[in-house]
Structure formats: C-alpha cells, structure tokens
Write an enzyme that holds these catalytic residues in place. Structure first.
Site, PDB file in Angstrom:
ATOM      1  N   GLU A   1      -2.835  -6.828   7.426  1.00 20.33           N
ATOM      2  CA  GLU A   1      -1.571  -6.579   8.103  1.00 20.33           C
ATOM      3  C   GLU A   1      -1.413  -7.517   9.300  1.00 20.33           C
ATOM      4  O   GLU A   1      -2.396  -8.045   9.831  1.00 20.33           O
ATOM      5  CB  GLU A   1      -1.534  -5.114   8.572  1.00 20.33           C
ATOM      6  CG  GLU A   1      -0.341  -4.714   9.420  1.00 20.33           C
ATOM      7  CD  GLU A   1       0.977  -4.768   8.683  1.00 20.33           C
ATOM      8  OE1 GLU A   1       1.447  -5.894   8.419  1.00 20.33           O
ATOM      9  OE2 GLU A   1       1.547  -3.696   8.394  1.00 20.33           O
TER      10      GLU A   1
ATOM     11  N   HIS B   1       0.827  -1.210   0.000  1.00 18.37           N
ATOM     12  CA  HIS B   1       0.000   0.000   0.000  1.00 18.37           C
ATOM     13  C   HIS B   1       0.863   1.261   0.000  1.00 18.37           C
ATOM     14  O   HIS B   1       2.036   1.249   0.405  1.00 18.37           O
ATOM     15  CB  HIS B   1      -0.924   0.014   1.214  1.00 18.37           C
ATOM     16  CG  HIS B   1      -0.184   0.032   2.536  1.00 18.37           C
ATOM     17  ND1 HIS B   1       0.361   1.185   3.067  1.00 18.37           N
ATOM     18  CD2 HIS B   1       0.106  -0.955   3.408  1.00 18.37           C
ATOM     19  CE1 HIS B   1       0.952   0.907   4.214  1.00 18.37           C
ATOM     20  NE2 HIS B   1       0.822  -0.382   4.443  1.00 18.37           N
TER      21      HIS B   1
END
Length: 336
Positions: free
Chosen positions: A164, A75
């Site tokens: 994550e 990201h």
C-alpha cells in the site's frame, strides 16, 4: 464481471501466520535436477541446470508464451476500511480482513476460476500469484486460493513493491484529516504524506516491479521449460491506489488521467487480457461502460482498442494520450 463499486463494512477477523503449514506444500518454483557437466563446461553460467538462462545468453532463443491474463485484485474489506481509528493503534502492514472481507476474497476466487474455465478448449490453465506482504493482502490471497486445486497453482511470490501507499507510521486521526485535505488541494498524485509516500513515489517502485514482471514473462518463470503453456493467469493481489498506479505505468497514462480514476471495490478485479495481437487490453474482458465507470476517458478507450489488436513491441504513433493532444498551437484547418 464484478462491480467496481465500494462495499459496506463490518467487523474484524483473526489473522493467520503467513508461513502456516496450510501453504507449505505450494512451492514457488519447480526444482530442476542438476545436470552433471564436464570440467570444461563450468563457465556456462548454470545454463545446463537452468535452461531459461538461454534467453539471456542467446537472444534468438524463442521466448515462452505470454500469460493469458494479468488479473488485478484489491484485497477484501479490512479493519481499516471499517474504522480508520485502527491506524492509530495498529501498524498498517498488520491490519487484517474483516469476516466480510474474507467472504469477499473467497467470492473473488470463485469468480476468477469461473472466468478462466470459460476459455474454450483450455484444460491446462494455471494461476500464479504476486501478493503484497501486508496482512490483509496475504489473507485475501489465501481465501481466494481456496477455489483452486493444488495442481492449478503454479506458484506465489510475496512482492514488497506491491504494498500500500505509505501514509506514515502510526497515524494521528485528526492530523490525517488535515493531510488528506491538503492532498486534495495540492494534487492526489504528487502530495507526499509526512514520513510517507506520494502516489508519485509509488509510481517509482511500481516501475521497478513492472520491469521484474516483464522479465518473468520473458523467461517463462511461471512454468518449467518444456511445460510452458499460454494459459497461465497472473494474479496480482494488492491495494487500491497501488493497482491504479500499476495500470497508469503499464499503459503510460498521464497524471491527469490517473487522478480521474476511481478505486476498485474491496475484493473486486480488473482484468488485462491478451488481445488478438498479443498485447494486454482491458477491453478483452470489460466493456466500455465498466471502464468509463472506473474513470477511463474516450482517449484512453481508443488506446485500449489499439492495445486489443497490436503486437508486443509495436508503438502507437497516433496515440491520443501522449501525442498531438499535448499541443494546442497547431491550426490544421488552415493549411497553405
């Protein structure tokens, strides 16, 4: 090839709802018309309506072509990358991109498109996205997808297993410094954060995702039967550690080898491209110097050279990663 180095940071950006109308016209899959079946055909388990199920009922059925690439995207720069105190106020899944992160994601989309368009004689390419449900990942995929026309996007799937590493819930800034110090002493792969995960835990859920991904590849989920092309590119939009663990699991790297890897920079990519034999190799797109900078050892690079020419299903019996290098008591220089 974009650099794998980490960027500098700037200020936050406003988040848009995941299910906004701008994405509502992109369908996850094509709807097949129902095929009328006779009463005696009702035990066909839906094969008439969903031809891809034939692969499970008849293993001899030819498999669809494998995607051309699996592109791993970290990201763009997030609010947490700029200011770690954000984690004390905002839940990790709700942390979004900075304006710089949006720009990084848009640039990433342009570079991916440029890479794909360089394929000689290929005019039927498409992209299919898997994305972590975290806000910064959703914003990244929306920004990088601006480079692609609607007809080029085969679909998208939100995949929670690509999230994550869990560091706990709302984090205490001072306690996190202590925990990260303990992790450095204990080992980056096995240390589990209180109320959170270790990298080993991430490995377990990525193993499940990898099996899902392999099944999707085997049944050709990315395009309807009859329209399948070998020029689909899979794009996984996720997080630094998660993507390193994905590569570790895919290529069967050891814990020691994993701990020698470095994070990709925000908005950067690593490309697994279909090699000459059909397997995915990092050396099809990256050179050895780039991969060494990422943390690959000579043994790992030798394995990537094998991945470059091997066929799916073949085993590397001379693999230096998991073979003789584990044993140190043999003395091959003094054979009888």
């Amino acid at each position: 090839m974009p650099s794998l180095s980490s960027p500098t940071y700037s200020s936050p950006v406003i988040h848009k709802n995941l299910h906004s109308s701008s994405c509502s016209k992109i369908r996850c899959s094509t709807n097949f018309s129902r095929v009328n079946t006779k009463p005696q055909d009702n035990n066909n388990n839906g094969l008439a309506s969903f031809p891809e199920k034939n692969l499970h009922s008849n293993p001899s059925t030819k498999k669809p072509p494998r995607p051309r690439r699996i592109i791993l995207v970290r990201h763009g720069e997030s609010e947490g990358n700029v200011d770690e105190t954000v984690y004390t106020r905002v839940a990790d899944p709700k942390i979004g991109l900075t304006p710089k992160g949006v720009e990084e994601a848009e640039e990433c989309g342009r570079k991916i498109k440029e890479m794909i368009e360089k394929d000689d004689g290929v005019d039927d390419w498409k992209v299919y996205f898997y994305v972590s449900p975290y806000r910064r990942s959703i914003e990244t995929v929306r920004s990088l997808a601006k480079s692609f026309e609607r007809s080029r996007i085969a679909g998208i799937r939100e995949e929670p297993r690509l999230r994550e590493q869990d560091f706990g819930n709302f984090q205490d800034e001072q306690q996190m410094k202590i925990e990260k110090g303990l992790r450095a002493r204990y080992g980056r792969f096995f240390y589990r954060f209180p109320n959170g995960e270790s990298a080993a835990d991430v490995y377990d859920r990525i193993t499940g995702f990898r099996e899902t991904l392999r099944t999707d590849i085997d049944i050709g989920r990315f395009q309807p039967p009859g329209e399948q092309s070998p020029n689909v590119n899979l794009v996984l939009v996720s997080h630094g550690l998660t993507l390193r663990v994905f590569l570790m699991r895919w290529y069967k790297w050891t814990v020691e080898q994993f701990e020698g890897l470095y994070n990709m920079g925000n908005g950067k990519i690593i490309v697994m491209e279909r090699g000459h034999g059909g397997r995915y190799s990092l050396l099809m797109h990256h050179n050895k110097e780039e991969l060494k900078a990422f943390g690959l050892t000579e043994e790992m690079l030798i394995d990537q050279e094998w991945q470059n020419i091997a066929r799916p299903g073949e085993l590397n019996y001379d693999c230096l990663l998991t073979g003789p290098s584990f044993f140190t008591h043999f003395d091959d220089d003094h054979k009888p």
